[in-house]
Write a protein that holds these residues in place. Structure first.
Motif, PDB file in Angstrom:
ATOM      1  N   ALA A  44      -9.419 -18.272   8.828  1.00 51.98           N
ATOM      2  CA  ALA A  44      -8.144 -18.991   8.899  1.00 51.98           C
ATOM      3  C   ALA A  44      -7.313 -18.786   7.645  1.00 51.98           C
ATOM      4  O   ALA A  44      -6.082 -18.685   7.703  1.00 51.98           O
ATOM      5  N   VAL A  45      -7.971 -18.697   6.482  1.00 52.71           N
ATOM      6  CA  VAL A  45      -7.251 -18.472   5.237  1.00 52.71           C
ATOM      7  C   VAL A  45      -6.689 -17.052   5.197  1.00 52.71           C
ATOM      8  O   VAL A  45      -5.570 -16.815   4.729  1.00 52.71           O
ATOM      9  N   ALA A  46      -7.457 -16.071   5.691  1.00 47.35           N
ATOM     10  CA  ALA A  46      -6.968 -14.695   5.719  1.00 47.35           C
ATOM     11  C   ALA A  46      -5.768 -14.540   6.638  1.00 47.35           C
ATOM     12  O   ALA A  46      -4.932 -13.653   6.438  1.00 47.35           O
ATOM     13  N   HIS A  51      -1.795  -1.589  -2.630  1.00 49.76           N
ATOM     14  CA  HIS A  51      -0.742  -2.081  -3.527  1.00 49.76           C
ATOM     15  C   HIS A  51       0.411  -2.693  -2.724  1.00 49.76           C
ATOM     16  O   HIS A  51       0.998  -3.698  -3.152  1.00 49.76           O
ATOM     17  N   TRP A  52       0.723  -2.115  -1.583  1.00 49.82           N
ATOM     18  CA  TRP A  52       1.774  -2.693  -0.737  1.00 49.82           C
ATOM     19  C   TRP A  52       1.356  -4.064  -0.206  1.00 49.82           C
ATOM     20  O   TRP A  52       2.131  -5.016  -0.211  1.00 49.82           O
ATOM     21  N   ALA A  53       0.100  -4.190   0.247  1.00 52.14           N
ATOM     22  CA  ALA A  53      -0.385  -5.483   0.734  1.00 52.14           C
ATOM     23  C   ALA A  53      -0.480  -6.504  -0.400  1.00 52.14           C
ATOM     24  O   ALA A  53      -0.211  -7.697  -0.193  1.00 52.14           O
ATOM     25  N   LYS A  54      -0.835  -6.040  -1.593  1.00 49.90           N
ATOM     26  CA  LYS A  54      -0.957  -6.955  -2.731  1.00 49.90           C
ATOM     27  C   LYS A  54       0.402  -7.528  -3.139  1.00 49.90           C
ATOM     28  O   LYS A  54       0.498  -8.714  -3.493  1.00 49.90           O
ATOM     29  N   ARG A  55       1.452  -6.706  -3.086  1.00 52.20           N
ATOM     30  CA  ARG A  55       2.781  -7.191  -3.468  1.00 52.20           C
ATOM     31  C   ARG A  55       3.242  -8.342  -2.571  1.00 52.20           C
ATOM     32  O   ARG A  55       3.937  -9.243  -3.039  1.00 52.20           O
ATOM     33  N   HIS A  56       2.860  -8.304  -1.324  1.00 53.13           N
ATOM     34  CA  HIS A  56       3.284  -9.346  -0.377  1.00 53.13           C
ATOM     35  C   HIS A  56       2.224 -10.420  -0.169  1.00 53.13           C
ATOM     36  O   HIS A  56       2.455 -11.349   0.614  1.00 53.13           O
ATOM     37  N   GLY A  57       1.085 -10.310  -0.832  1.00 51.63           N
ATOM     38  CA  GLY A  57       0.042 -11.320  -0.702  1.00 51.63           C
ATOM     39  C   GLY A  57      -0.544 -11.405   0.692  1.00 51.63           C
ATOM     40  O   GLY A  57      -0.775 -12.503   1.213  1.00 51.63           O
ATOM     41  N   LEU A  58      -0.819 -10.261   1.314  1.00 50.27           N
ATOM     42  CA  LEU A  58      -1.268 -10.227   2.709  1.00 50.27           C
ATOM     43  C   LEU A  58      -2.680  -9.681   2.806  1.00 50.27           C
ATOM     44  O   LEU A  58      -3.145  -8.922   1.952  1.00 50.27           O
ATOM     45  N   SER A  59      -3.362 -10.080   3.888  1.00 52.55           N
ATOM     46  CA  SER A  59      -4.650  -9.495   4.229  1.00 52.55           C
ATOM     47  C   SER A  59      -4.426  -8.185   4.990  1.00 52.55           C
ATOM     48  O   SER A  59      -3.302  -7.851   5.354  1.00 52.55           O
ATOM     49  N   ILE A  60      -5.506  -7.466   5.237  1.00 48.95           N
ATOM     50  CA  ILE A  60      -5.449  -6.196   5.944  1.00 48.95           C
ATOM     51  C   ILE A  60      -6.358  -6.276   7.164  1.00 48.95           C
ATOM     52  O   ILE A  60      -7.506  -6.735   7.058  1.00 48.95           O
ATOM     53  N   ALA A  61      -5.844  -5.850   8.306  1.00 53.81           N
ATOM     54  CA  ALA A  61      -6.614  -5.824   9.544  1.00 53.81           C
ATOM     55  C   ALA A  61      -6.850  -4.377   9.948  1.00 53.81           C
ATOM     56  O   ALA A  61      -5.914  -3.583  10.037  1.00 53.81           O
ATOM     57  N   VAL A  62      -8.107  -4.014  10.175  1.00 58.41           N
ATOM     58  CA  VAL A  62      -8.474  -2.659  10.577  1.00 58.41           C
ATOM     59  C   VAL A  62      -9.420  -2.745  11.770  1.00 58.41           C
ATOM     60  O   VAL A  62     -10.023  -3.781  12.041  1.00 58.41           O
ATOM     61  N   GLY A  77      -8.946  -8.459  -4.577  1.00 54.61           N
ATOM     62  CA  GLY A  77      -8.965  -9.778  -3.966  1.00 54.61           C
ATOM     63  C   GLY A  77      -8.217  -9.840  -2.642  1.00 54.61           C
ATOM     64  O   GLY A  77      -7.655 -10.885  -2.295  1.00 54.61           O
ATOM     65  N   ILE A  78      -8.214  -8.744  -1.886  1.00 51.77           N
ATOM     66  CA  ILE A  78      -7.517  -8.685  -0.599  1.00 51.77           C
ATOM     67  C   ILE A  78      -8.545  -8.790   0.511  1.00 51.77           C
ATOM     68  O   ILE A  78      -9.429  -7.934   0.619  1.00 51.77           O
ATOM     69  N   PRO A  79      -8.475  -9.795   1.374  1.00 53.74           N
ATOM     70  CA  PRO A  79      -9.429  -9.883   2.492  1.00 53.74           C
ATOM     71  C   PRO A  79      -9.166  -8.780   3.513  1.00 53.74           C
ATOM     72  O   PRO A  79      -8.032  -8.375   3.749  1.00 53.74           O
ATOM     73  N   VAL A  80     -10.233  -8.290   4.108  1.00 53.23           N
ATOM     74  CA  VAL A  80     -10.157  -7.265   5.146  1.00 53.23           C
ATOM     75  C   VAL A  80     -10.741  -7.857   6.428  1.00 53.23           C
ATOM     76  O   VAL A  80     -11.903  -8.275   6.450  1.00 53.23           O
TER      77      VAL A  80
END
Length: 542
Positions: free
Chosen positions: A300-302, A359-370, A414-417
Motif C-alpha cells: 500500500a505504501v509503494a 533517476h527519473w523515478a527518484k526525481r518524482h518519488g515513485l515506485s517501479i512496477a515490472v 530506496g525505490i520499491p520495486v
C-alpha cells in the motif's frame, strides 16, 4: 473469459542479500604473479579432486563425508583453504543438480509439444493458445524421429537424476568445447591452454568474523595491503611471518570502498577471490560480503503516490508514469540499450538504461512496477518451431540479469520495486490503451500501452478502461468522466468543481450548479453511473 489463467497477486520484490565489488591488482611484480599462479594451480588441483569425490558421493553425501573430505585437504593445504574448497565443491554440485532438473523440464515440455502437433492432421492451423499440425508430411516424419530421440534423452536424464549423477566441468563446458574449434574462436592452442589453466585455478577464501580484517586466508588491510596464507607445500615461498606472502600491489575499491573499509576495520567477514584476465594480462581482486535484507515497504505504501510501469523489450525499456488512480501522467519514456557486442558491453548498456530509469523515478518519488518474467520455457525450438529469429529475440533479452540489477540498484536508492504477473499485459494494454493514448502529437506503441497495463495491475486496478455511456446518458453533458477514482473516494459520483477557465468562462455565477446532477433535472430514472447500462438492438423494421 473461462480460459484465462488465474493472475498472481502483485508483490514488493525483496532487496539483495549480498554485495560484491572488484578492483585491479596494479603493479604486481613477476615474482608475485608466479606465486599466485603456483598457489592457484595447487589449490585448483585439490578442488578438482574434491569435486570428483563430491560427485561420486551423490545423494548419499552427509556431514561425516564432508568432514572427511576436509581432513584430507587440510593435510595438503590448510584448514581454512580446505573449508573454502569443500564449500565451493558442494555449491557447484548443487548448481549442477538444479541445472539437471531444468534440463529434464525442458525435455518434458519439448516432448509434450511434439506429441501434440503429431496428433493433429498435417497442415492444420494452430491458435494463439496451442500450435497446429506440421506443415508437411516430411516435417511430420522428421519430428516423429526427434520425439524418440528426446524420449531416450529424457529417460537417461531421469535415471541420472534418481541416482544423483551430475556432470560438471571445472573451467567451463563452453571453454572446453572451444578446444575443438580454435580456428573459429581465433585462438591458438597455446592461448587456449593459458585461458584454460587460469579458469581452473582456485584462489578464493571465505571470510570469518572476529579474525583480523575479516579473513585469515586472503587478508586485505584497510590501507590496501594484500597477503595470502600459503598452502603447506608452498610455505617456502613466504616473504612474511607465519607462512604468508605479501603482494607488492596495493588495492583500493572505488565502489563501496567506505562500506568495505568499515567492515575490515571492525573485523567482520569479507570473502575474497583473485583471478587473472588472460586477455588483458591483468589480475583482479573481488570482495564480497552479506548484508541484512533491506526492509521492504508494504504494498500500500509503494502504491501511495503512484508508480512507473515498465515494459521490458529486446532493445529498450518502455516506461509510463501513473497516478494512484491508474491514470497515465505526462509522456511515455523509452530507455534504449544495445545488446550487440561483448558481454561486458551488453552488461554496461543494461546498467546505463536502468540508471536513467531509476533517476527519473527518484526525481518524482515513485515506485517501479515490472513484470515477473521468466523465459526459461519460452526459448525451446519445439515451442516456436521455425520462428528462429523470435527464439533468438527472446534468448537475447537479459531478463534475469536485468531484474536482478534493477532490484539491487533500486535498493540503493530506496525505490520499491513491485513485481506483477505478466499475463496478457501486452495484449490488453494494446486493446484498451494504445488508441486512447494516441494523438496527433504522440504516437503510442504497444510497448507504451503495455507499460500502462503493468502499472495498473501493480496498483490493483483492472487493465480495462471505464466504458463511457452514450451521449444522452453522460453525466457531464458532452463528456463522461473516465478518471479512475477509487470506489471509496469521497465524492466520486458527485459534481465536478467549477474551475474558472475556457470551459466555464461563459457560465455566470450561480448558474449551471446542477448541470452534472441528473437527478436534479427532468429526467426519469437514476443516473447512468448508478446502474448497469446496455444498448438495445435496433428494430428490424428500420
Amino acid at each position: 473469459m473461462g480460459g484465462l489463467r488465474e493472475m498472481a497477486a502483485p508483490f514488493v520484490a525483496l532487496g539483495p542479500s549480498g554485495v560484491a565489488v572488484r578492483a585491479r591488482l596494479k603493479h604486481l611484480t613477476a615474482e608475485d604473479e608466479e606465486v599466485l599462479r603456483l598457489v592457484g594451480d595447487l589449490l585448483g588441483t585439490l578442488a578438482s579432486r574434491d569435486l570428483k569425490a563430491r560427485c561420486a558421493a551423490g545423494l548419499g553425501h552427509d556431514s561425516e563425508q564432508w568432514a572427511q573430505r576436509k581432513r584430507v585437504l587440510t593435510r595438503e593445504s590448510s584448514s581454512r583453504w580446505a573449508g573454502s574448497i569443500t564449500k565451493a565443491s558442494h555449491d557447484q554440485w548443487a548448481l549442477a543438480r538444479r541445472g539437471h532438473l531444468t534440463h529434464i523440464h525442458s525435455l518434458e515440455a519439448g516432448i509434450a509439444t511434439i506429441a501434440h502437433r503429431l496428433s493433429l492432421p498435417v497442415g492444420e492451423k494452430g491458435s494463439k493458445r496451442a500450435p497446429g499440425g506440421y506443415r508437411s508430411r516430411r516435417e511430420w516424419h522428421a519430428k516423429a524421429r526427434r520425439l524418440h530421440v528426446l524420449a531416450d534423452r529424457l529417460d537417461a536424464a531421469r535415471a541420472d537424476w534418481q541416482a544423483g549423477v551430475v556432470r560438471v566441468v571445472r573451467g567451463g563446458k563452453r571453454l572446453l568445447k572451444t578446444r575443438h574449434h580454435l580456428q573459429a574462436a581465433h585462438l591458438t592452442e597455446e592461448h587456449w591452454r593459458v585461458r584454460w589453466q587460469a579458469e581452473r585455478r582456485f584462489l578464493a577464501a571465505d571470510g570469518e568474523s572476529g579474525k583480523w580484517y575479516g579473513n585469515e586466508t586472503i587478508r586485505v588491510t584497510p590501507d590496501g595491503e594484500v597477503s595470502i596464507k600459503l598452502p603447506a607445500p608452498l610455505a617456502h615461498l613466504a616473504n612474511a611471518p607465519h607462512g604468508r606472502y605479501v603482494l607488492a600491489a596495493k588495492v583500493s575499491f572505488a565502489h563501496r570502498g567506505e562500506q568495505w573499509a568499515d567492515r575490515v576495520a571492525a573485523n567482520r567477514a569479507v570473502a575474497y577471490r583473485i583471478h587473472e584476465d588472460t586477455a588483458r594480462g591483468r589480475w583482479y581482486l573481488t570482495a564480497s560480503w552479506t548484508i541484512p535484507p533491506a526492509r521492504t515497504v508494504p504494498l500500500a505504501v509503494a502504491r501511495a503516490n503512484g508508480l512507473v510501469g515498465v515494459d521490458t523489450n529486446a532493445d529498450h525499456l518502455a516506461a509510463w508514469r501513473l497516478d494512484r488512480h491508474g491514470n497515465p501522467v505526462g509522456e511515455p519514456h523509452r530507455f534504449f540499450f544495445d545488446l550487440s557486442g561483448t558481454a561486458d558491453h551488453r552488461d554496461a548498456q543494461v546498467r546505463h538504461a536502468l540508471i536513467r530509469l531509476l533517476h527519473w523515478a527518484k526525481r518524482h518519488g515513485l515506485s517501479i512496477a515490472v513484470e515477473d518474467l521468466d523465459f526459461t520455457a519460452e526459448k525451446t525450438r519445439e515451442k516456436h518451431g521455425r520462428r528462429k529469429k523470435f527464439r533468438q529475440l527472446i534468448s537475447g533479452m537479459p531478463v534475469s540479469r536485468l531484474r536482478a540489477r534493477l532490484v539491487s540498484m533500486a535498493a540503493e536508492l530506496g525505490i520499491p520495486v513491485v513485481a506483477v504477473d505478466p499475463a496478457y499485459t501486452s495484449k490488453w494494454g494494446a486493446q484498451h490503451w494504445q488508441k486512447p493514448l494516441t494523438s496527433k502529437t504522440r504516437k503510442t506503441t504497444r510497448h507504451d500501452a503495455a507499460a500502462v497495463a503493468i502499472g495498473r495491475r501493480a496498483l490493483g486496478h483492472p487493465i480495462r478502461r471505464r466504458t463511457a455511456p452514450p451521449r444522452t446518458h453522460q453525466s457531464d453533458g458532452c463528456g463522461h468522466r473516465t478518471v479512475q477514482a477509487a470506489p471509496v473516494t469521497p465524492g466520486r459520483e458527485g459534481n465536478r468543481p467549477r474551475i474558472p477557465g475556457p470551459r466555464t468562462r461563459s457560465v455566470c455565477a450561480g448558474r449551471g450548479a446542477n448541470a452534472v446532477d441528473q437527478d436534479a433535472q427532468h429526467r426519469s430514472g437514476r443516473p447512468a453511473e448508478h446502474e448497469f447500462w446496455q444498448q438495445d438492438p435496433l428494430p428490424l423494421s428500420l
